[in-house]
Motif scaffolding. Structure first.
Motif, PDB file in Angstrom:
ATOM      1  N   UNK A  82       0.783  -1.220   0.000  1.00 44.99           N
ATOM      2  CA  UNK A  82       0.000   0.000   0.000  1.00 44.99           C
ATOM      3  C   UNK A  82       0.815   1.270   0.000  1.00 44.99           C
ATOM      4  N   UNK A  83       2.118   1.209   0.258  1.00 45.65           N
ATOM      5  CA  UNK A  83       2.958   2.407   0.282  1.00 45.65           C
ATOM      6  C   UNK A  83       2.924   3.155  -1.041  1.00 45.65           C
ATOM      7  N   UNK A  84       2.737   2.430  -2.125  1.00 43.17           N
ATOM      8  CA  UNK A  84       2.797   3.049  -3.443  1.00 43.17           C
ATOM      9  C   UNK A  84       1.421   3.441  -3.954  1.00 43.17           C
ATOM     10  N   UNK A  85       0.394   3.243  -3.163  1.00 44.13           N
ATOM     11  CA  UNK A  85      -0.939   3.673  -3.575  1.00 44.13           C
ATOM     12  C   UNK A  85      -1.030   5.192  -3.664  1.00 44.13           C
ATOM     13  N   UNK A  86      -0.187   5.868  -2.871  1.00 48.38           N
ATOM     14  CA  UNK A  86      -0.153   7.329  -2.895  1.00 48.38           C
ATOM     15  C   UNK A  86       1.292   7.740  -3.121  1.00 48.38           C
ATOM     16  N   UNK A  87       1.543   8.570  -4.126  1.00 51.11           N
ATOM     17  CA  UNK A  87       2.908   8.982  -4.440  1.00 51.11           C
ATOM     18  C   UNK A  87       3.039  10.498  -4.337  1.00 51.11           C
ATOM     19  N   UNK A  88       4.242  10.926  -4.035  1.00 59.26           N
ATOM     20  CA  UNK A  88       4.548  12.355  -3.944  1.00 59.26           C
ATOM     21  C   UNK A  88       4.924  12.843  -5.333  1.00 59.26           C
ATOM     22  N   UNK A  89       4.054  13.606  -5.960  1.00 61.11           N
ATOM     23  CA  UNK A  89       4.316  14.073  -7.316  1.00 61.11           C
ATOM     24  C   UNK A  89       5.019  15.427  -7.347  1.00 61.11           C
ATOM     25  N   UNK A  90       4.923  16.165  -6.233  1.00 58.65           N
ATOM     26  CA  UNK A  90       5.590  17.473  -6.180  1.00 58.65           C
ATOM     27  C   UNK A  90       5.805  17.851  -4.728  1.00 58.65           C
ATOM     28  N   UNK A  91       6.919  18.517  -4.433  1.00 58.71           N
ATOM     29  CA  UNK A  91       7.223  18.970  -3.086  1.00 58.71           C
ATOM     30  C   UNK A  91       7.679  20.427  -3.148  1.00 58.71           C
ATOM     31  N   UNK A  92       6.847  21.321  -2.690  1.00 55.14           N
ATOM     32  CA  UNK A  92       7.204  22.737  -2.633  1.00 55.14           C
ATOM     33  C   UNK A  92       8.003  22.960  -1.358  1.00 55.14           C
ATOM     34  N   UNK A  93       9.253  23.404  -1.509  1.00 54.99           N
ATOM     35  CA  UNK A  93      10.119  23.618  -0.361  1.00 54.99           C
ATOM     36  C   UNK A  93      10.723  25.006  -0.432  1.00 54.99           C
ATOM     37  N   UNK A  94      10.544  25.769   0.642  1.00 54.34           N
ATOM     38  CA  UNK A  94      11.108  27.121   0.727  1.00 54.34           C
ATOM     39  C   UNK A  94      11.658  27.301   2.129  1.00 54.34           C
ATOM     40  N   UNK A  95      12.870  27.806   2.216  1.00 56.90           N
ATOM     41  CA  UNK A  95      13.415  28.122   3.534  1.00 56.90           C
ATOM     42  C   UNK A  95      14.408  29.276   3.423  1.00 56.90           C
TER      43      UNK A  95
END
Length: 307
Positions: A82-95
């Motif tokens: 089930x780990x791959x049922x939801x995938x991270x398609x984009x990660x907005x990162x600002x610091x």
């Protein structure tokens, strides 16, 4: 936790690669649980731990996120499941010195041939995209307006809570901080047998009294915790005009591993912020008579399976 462990945990949190949330959570929980060791032992183990951690992170960062199609294919692997049922398609990162954002944008992946779930999955993906896009716009506007005069932070994380033969639940946690912070959860549920996107009210018969039954039980738990000095809740005159009386018909919920219903509140919804986002597990006997017949049968089967 020692200083080395804290450095590794911070590095994992600030990792710019597209690490699946479930893996990120497991890494951070493991690091948080590491016991204290003598300094000499830590130095000897440091290089080996870093090498092993880097290898694990590289595997989970690189492979599932090469593409949505690759992730979908990996769903059949028995170890990952089930780990791959939801995938991270984009990660907005600002610091920078004053403003920080780590906004994960997940997407649910299903077999292209699975027409039953297609509409519900598309609706969730569209909603998650809309929410995260709005948060990014608000964060950028707020950071520009505040500049170096203050601090802001926005974090969005997700995880799969349930992925059974009949039910799927995605949890999205949103944290916003500017001076003080607040957290809220959003849950997406799919009935896999019908393909419907579900809310709490969809589980119960009309006019069944489930709101009153569940609310009364939650109040009982709140009073017990308050009497034991474990928490403070806004009931029984504690917060006039803003007391908790009833859950909403679309209240946040998910199912515990034993099949019991869990109701979760946002921060500041029923208690001071120091108590986070309280959740209450509701025994099946409290609401069983209110359930629709099909869900009553499923709930009974779930309870039998965990005995």
């Amino acid at each position: 936790m020692n200083s080395f462990d804290r450095k590794v945990r911070r590095a994992a949190r600030l990792e710019t690669g597209t690490m699946p949330s479930a893996v990120r959570t497991m890494v951070l929980q493991t690091l948080a649980a590491l016991p204290e060791k003598p300094a000499v032992c830590r130095r000897r183990r440091a290089s080996r731990i870093l090498a092993a951690l880097a290898a694990v992170l590289a595997l989970f960062i690189a492979v599932p996120n090469l593409s949505v199609q690759a992730a979908a294919a990996m769903r059949e692997m028995p170890v990952i499941g089930g780990l791959i049922d939801v995938v991270l398609v984009r990660n907005y990162l600002h610091r920078d010195g004053n403003h920080y954002a780590d906004i994960q944008i997940p997407q649910i992946v299903v077999d292209a041939q699975d027409t039953t779930l297609k509409n519900a999955v598309q609706e969730i993906n569209v909603d998650v995209e809309a929410i995260t896009s709005r948060l990014i716009q608000e964060f950028e506007a707020g950071a520009a307006a505040i500049g170096e005069e203050g601090h802001t932070e926005v974090d969005v994380y997700y995880q799969t809570i349930t992925d059974s033969d009949t039910w799927f639940t995605l949890e999205v946690l949103i944290y916003y901080g500017s001076g003080s912070g607040s957290s809220q959860y959003k849950y997406y549920h799919i009935d896999k047998e019908t393909g419907r996107l579900m809310q709490l009210s969809d589980l119960f018969q009309e006019n069944s009294g489930y709101v009153q039954a569940i609310s009364t039980h939650i109040q009982e738990q709140m009073r017990k915790q308050t009497a034991a000095g474990e928490a403070v809740y806004w009931i029984d005159g504690e917060m006039p005009g803003n007391e908790f009386h009833w859950i909403r018909e679309d209240a946040n919920f998910f199912f515990a591993d034993n099949g019991n219903l869990v109701i979760r509140f946002d921060e500041y919804e029923v208690a001071p912020g120091a108590y986070g986002c309280p959740q209450f597990e509701i025994p099946r006997e409290v609401y069983e008579d209110c359930l629709r017949e099909d869900y009553r049968e499923r709930n009974a089967q779930k309870e039998d399976s965990v005995k």
